[in-house]
Scaffold this motif. Structure first.
Motif, PDB file in Angstrom:
ATOM      1  N   GLY A   1       2.557   1.675  -3.253  1.00 30.79           N
ATOM      2  CA  GLY A   1       1.525   2.096  -4.198  1.00 30.79           C
ATOM      3  C   GLY A   1       1.226   3.576  -4.074  1.00 30.79           C
ATOM      4  O   GLY A   1       1.024   4.265  -5.064  1.00 30.79           O
ATOM      5  N   PHE A   2       1.226   4.056  -2.838  1.00 35.67           N
ATOM      6  CA  PHE A   2       0.947   5.475  -2.565  1.00 35.67           C
ATOM      7  C   PHE A   2       1.966   6.373  -3.272  1.00 35.67           C
ATOM      8  O   PHE A   2       1.635   7.422  -3.816  1.00 35.67           O
TER       9      PHE A   2
ATOM     10  N   ALA B   1       4.069   5.307  -5.815  1.00 32.40           N
ATOM     11  CA  ALA B   1       4.530   4.775  -7.098  1.00 32.40           C
ATOM     12  C   ALA B   1       4.464   5.781  -8.248  1.00 32.40           C
ATOM     13  O   ALA B   1       5.457   6.037  -8.930  1.00 32.40           O
TER      14      ALA B   1
ATOM     15  N   VAL C   1      -7.330  -0.486  -4.261  1.00 27.09           N
ATOM     16  CA  VAL C   1      -5.985  -0.356  -3.693  1.00 27.09           C
ATOM     17  C   VAL C   1      -5.122   0.431  -4.685  1.00 27.09           C
ATOM     18  O   VAL C   1      -4.484  -0.146  -5.563  1.00 27.09           O
ATOM     19  N   PRO C   2      -5.111   1.761  -4.565  1.00 29.11           N
ATOM     20  CA  PRO C   2      -4.394   2.583  -5.536  1.00 29.11           C
ATOM     21  C   PRO C   2      -2.900   2.269  -5.550  1.00 29.11           C
ATOM     22  O   PRO C   2      -2.305   2.008  -4.508  1.00 29.11           O
ATOM     23  N   GLY C   3      -2.337   2.305  -6.744  1.00 32.29           N
ATOM     24  CA  GLY C   3      -0.885   2.164  -6.865  1.00 32.29           C
ATOM     25  C   GLY C   3      -0.393   0.724  -6.873  1.00 32.29           C
ATOM     26  O   GLY C   3       0.785   0.484  -7.074  1.00 32.29           O
ATOM     27  N   VAL C   4      -1.282  -0.235  -6.631  1.00 28.77           N
ATOM     28  CA  VAL C   4      -0.881  -1.642  -6.668  1.00 28.77           C
ATOM     29  C   VAL C   4      -1.506  -2.271  -7.914  1.00 28.77           C
ATOM     30  O   VAL C   4      -2.726  -2.357  -8.027  1.00 28.77           O
TER      31      VAL C   4
ATOM     32  N   VAL D   1       0.828  -1.206   0.000  1.00 33.56           N
ATOM     33  CA  VAL D   1       0.000   0.000   0.000  1.00 33.56           C
ATOM     34  C   VAL D   1       0.866   1.261   0.000  1.00 33.56           C
ATOM     35  O   VAL D   1       0.608   2.210  -0.751  1.00 33.56           O
TER      36      VAL D   1
END
Ligand SMILES: Nc1ncnc2c1ncn2[C@@H]1O[C@H](COP(=O)(O)OP(=O)(O)OP(=O)(O)O)[C@@H](O)[C@H]1O
Ligand SMILES: [Mg+2]
Lengths: 421, 256
Positions: A374-375, A377, B96-99, A371
């Motif tokens: 991802g935040f 990325a 799930v942002p960014g994944v 997570v």
């Protein structure tokens, strides 16, 4: 028609995803346009901490850098080593403070800005000659040595991209130091410059820095700030457009641990028509006493029709006891703009995301890593300097290693994800 | 051959006013290869049952037991339950942002199997499963569930069911919000999984239309936090015609 507008919105500890766009509204008060800027120590006194620009800062810890008589970083006994490794096309000089090229990109706007300007004896000037395209990254390193850690000093760097030049300059900070710095950035007509400043200080460092950029006609600046280390880091990047067609992209990434204070205050001055600015800052916080501050001031002056601006700040609070302040300010003095907006959001780590990933067999620590990565990325991809991107990913991993020890033992709050209010 | 056994399960949900009892003694046994349908009115506790089985922290089990092949499921963390072979297709899958989907699928598969899937065959497997479910290959690079339509989210859930190969899958209203074509595609996915892996399925639904594609062996009527009646597929037809009125009346005195 020209309308004067004040759209100052305090989004301190804003609710997650309270994104919105501003139109044109009422009268200015405390306008950024009226903020005093000066090269004179007498004009900008030592702050008490109640001033608008210092209200979030630990002024007591910054106190040594408010003094008018700082030594010069890099000089003998300063405790700071300055190393430059330039691309073959790029010229590096050390010049005296009377060099005519210095002090042309704006003026200091706060006490540390003005003390830094008045203290340095030599400056490092990095020049990308007209039409040169640098074949490699140019690196400027500040290494603080333990012996001089508490000795306050001042540094001045000028990065100049002449007409139609292209280059990437990375300014690194490591070790321990008490450093007050000015980074002047001069992007001439048609030039394309990327400046990256990485604050990877060890514990104990106190660092303030005024970045002042000036953009010519059709000039493009990508300005990147990455802050991980140090006790107190306070960076104030200003960007000023002097002719049409300028574009500035300001990207920032920070990760604050227990008792770290990381402050980024930006100011984009749209003084002329048809320029574009994009500001994207993202931060993560973990540990008690971790404090981040982001203030994004954008001023669209009366003459700046055709302006296109958007700024965004997002914070991810990973543990209890951390605090993120986020304040976007958009002042619009003309109705003839292409676009102006901002978004500010501060959210707790989302337990529903964690549940979803864990329900697919992924252990908690891995899920948290996914997570947080991802935040950041998308933002990392925006930097566009491969060596910096790789280092950044490694630094985030290192931060997450630390955070797992903080998080282990912290029970998942039963109430689910609630947003910081 | 696996067995999920739910015995006298009582569950409360955490609310601002304190814990609120929702499940009031659920008994249910699901074996590999079986398909159980659960039908019941809104708010009767179907999703609560699904979430409690998956281990959502908001739901507290106040009494009862859940075992998977004799192992105490309630003592397991959320991820341990998934690795033990439980799968929950959620009513509202989380963004799930960014994944990326590709990264997520590989990470989850690695966790569930205890080793990374073989690169070559895994790529192929994912591609085939996606194409069977009519999921465009571009979804691999998109963030998990972010900006997916309702139907796309549901197909992404079934994609995971097919790839992760659980022993027991709980499908919470996977049919809701699907158009006729998507319903067929999704049902085919569930049936493929049943055929290939002999998975036991607990299918939560409001409508009999999905039961025309996925044949249930048992139908349970869920009312006020417990199972009010059980029967074969014919019970579903009757519910569709008659509704739940008959149960709602009689269930009331049982409230704790
Ligand atoms: N966090 C919560 N706070 C308060 N009440 C809750 C909470 N979560 C669930 N409930 C209540 O628990 C009851 C059961 O909810 P649940 O979602 O399990 O129903 P359901 O049978 O799945 O309904 P639907 O058919 O609408 O999906 C409802 O009355 C619901 O309002
Ligand atoms: Mg439900």
């Amino acid at each position: 028609m020209t309308t004067t507008t004040d759209l100052t919105t305090d989004h301190s500890r804003a609710v997650a995803d309270g994104a919105h766009t501003h139109g044109v509204g009422a009268k200015p008060q405390g306008s950024r346009a009226e903020r005093l800027t000066s090269f004179s120590l007498d004009d900008i006194p030592v702050p008490t901490g109640r001033e608008e620009e210092w209200r979030f800062s630990p002024v007591a810890r910054i106190q040594p850098l408010f003094d008018g008589g700082l030594g010069t970083a890099g000089a003998d006994g300063s405790g700071v080593r300055v190393t430059v490794d330039a691309a073959p096309e790029v010229k590096v000089e050390t010049v005296g403070r009377d060099d005519a090229r210095l002090g042309r990109a704006g003026k200091p706007g706060d006490r540390t800005g003005v003390t830094a300007w008045n203290a340095f004896q030599q400056a490092t000037v990095v020049t990308v000659p007209a039409e040169a395209v640098a074949s490699d990254v140019t690196s400027v390193r500040f290494d603080g040595e333990q012996a001089g850690a508490a000795t306050p000093s001042a540094a001045h760097v000028l990065v100049r991209a002449e007409r139609h030049a292209e280059a990437v300059v990375v300014i690194d900070h490591a070790g321990v130091a008490t450093l007050n710095q000015t980074v002047e950035i001069d992007v001439a007509d048609g030039a394309q410059l990327t400046v990256v400043s990485v604050q990877d200080w060890a514990d104990g460092a106190v660092h303030t820095s005024s970045h002042r950029a000036r953009l010519g006609r059709d000039a493009k600046l990508k300005h990147v700030v990455v802050t991980f280390g140090g006790d107190v880091v306070r960076i104030t990047p200003d960007a000023e457009f002097t002719a049409e067609g300028g574009e500035v992209e300001m990207v920032g990434l920070y990760f604050a641990d227990a008792d770290q204070h990381q402050e980024h205050r930006l100011f984009v001055d749209h003084a002329v028509p048809r320029c574009k600015s994009r500001v994207t800052y993202k931060g993560a916080l973990q540990g008690s006493g971790a404090h981040t501050v982001w203030v994004g001031d954008v001023l669209i002056q009366a003459d700046a029709e055709g302006t296109d601006t958007y700024e965004l700040n997002r914070n991810l609070v990973l543990t209890d006891g951390a605090r993120a302040d986020s304040v976007p300010n958009l002042e619009i003095e003309t109705g003839e703009i292409d676009g102006a907006g901002h978004a500010s959001a501060t959210g707790r780590f989302d337990d529903e995301q964690l549940f979803y990933l864990m329900a697919r067999g992924i252990p908690e620590t891995d899920a948290r890593r996914l997570v947080v990565r991802g935040f950041f990325a998308e933002l990392i991809q925006e930097i566009g300097v491969e060596s910096v991107e790789e280092r950044l990913i490694a630094s985030i991993e290192a931060e997450l290693e630390k955070s797992m020890s903080v998080i282990t033992g912290v029970a998942t709050p039963a109430g689910g994800a609630d947003e910081a209010e | 051959m696996s067995t999920l056994e739910i015995r006298d399960l009582h569950v409360s949900v955490e609310t601002k006013e304190g814990p609120k009892p929702i499940l009031r003694g659920v008994d249910l046994t699901i074996e590999s290869g079986q398909t159980h349908a659960i039908m019941g009115p809104n708010g009767s506790g179907k999703s609560t049952l699904a979430s409690a089985l998956a281990g959502h922290p908001k739901y507290q089990v106040t009494s009862g037991t859940v075992t998977l092949d004799g192992e105490d499921v309630l003592a397991m963390t959320v991820d341990e339950r998934a690795r033990a072979g439980l799968f929950l297709a959620m009513q509202y899958p989380v963004e799930v942002p960014g994944v990326s989907v590709a990264n997520f699928l590989r990470t989850a598969k690695t966790a569930i199997d205890g080793e990374a899937p073989k690169l070559r065959t895994w790529g192929r497997e994912v591609k085939d499963a996606m194409s069977n479910l009519r999921i465009d290959s571009a979804f691999s690079e998109r963030s998990v569930n972010e900006g997916f339509s309702g139907g796309e989210k549901k197909r992404h859930e079934i994609l995971q069911m097919e790839l992760f190969k659980p022993q027991i899958a709980i499908l919470d209203e996977t049919d809701s919000g699907l158009d006729v074509d998507a319903l067929r595609v999704v049902s085919e996915g569930v049936n493929r999984a049943k055929e290939n892996t002999d998975v036991g399925v607990l299918l939560i639904t409001h409508y009999t239309r999905i039961l025309r594609y996925i044949k249930p062996d048992f139908v349970h009527v869920f009312v006020d936090g417990r199972i009010a009646e059980e029967g074969g597929p014919e019970l579903a037809e009757r519910l569709e015609d008659e509704g739940y009125d008959k149960y709602v009346g009689t269930a009331a005195p049982a409230a704790v």
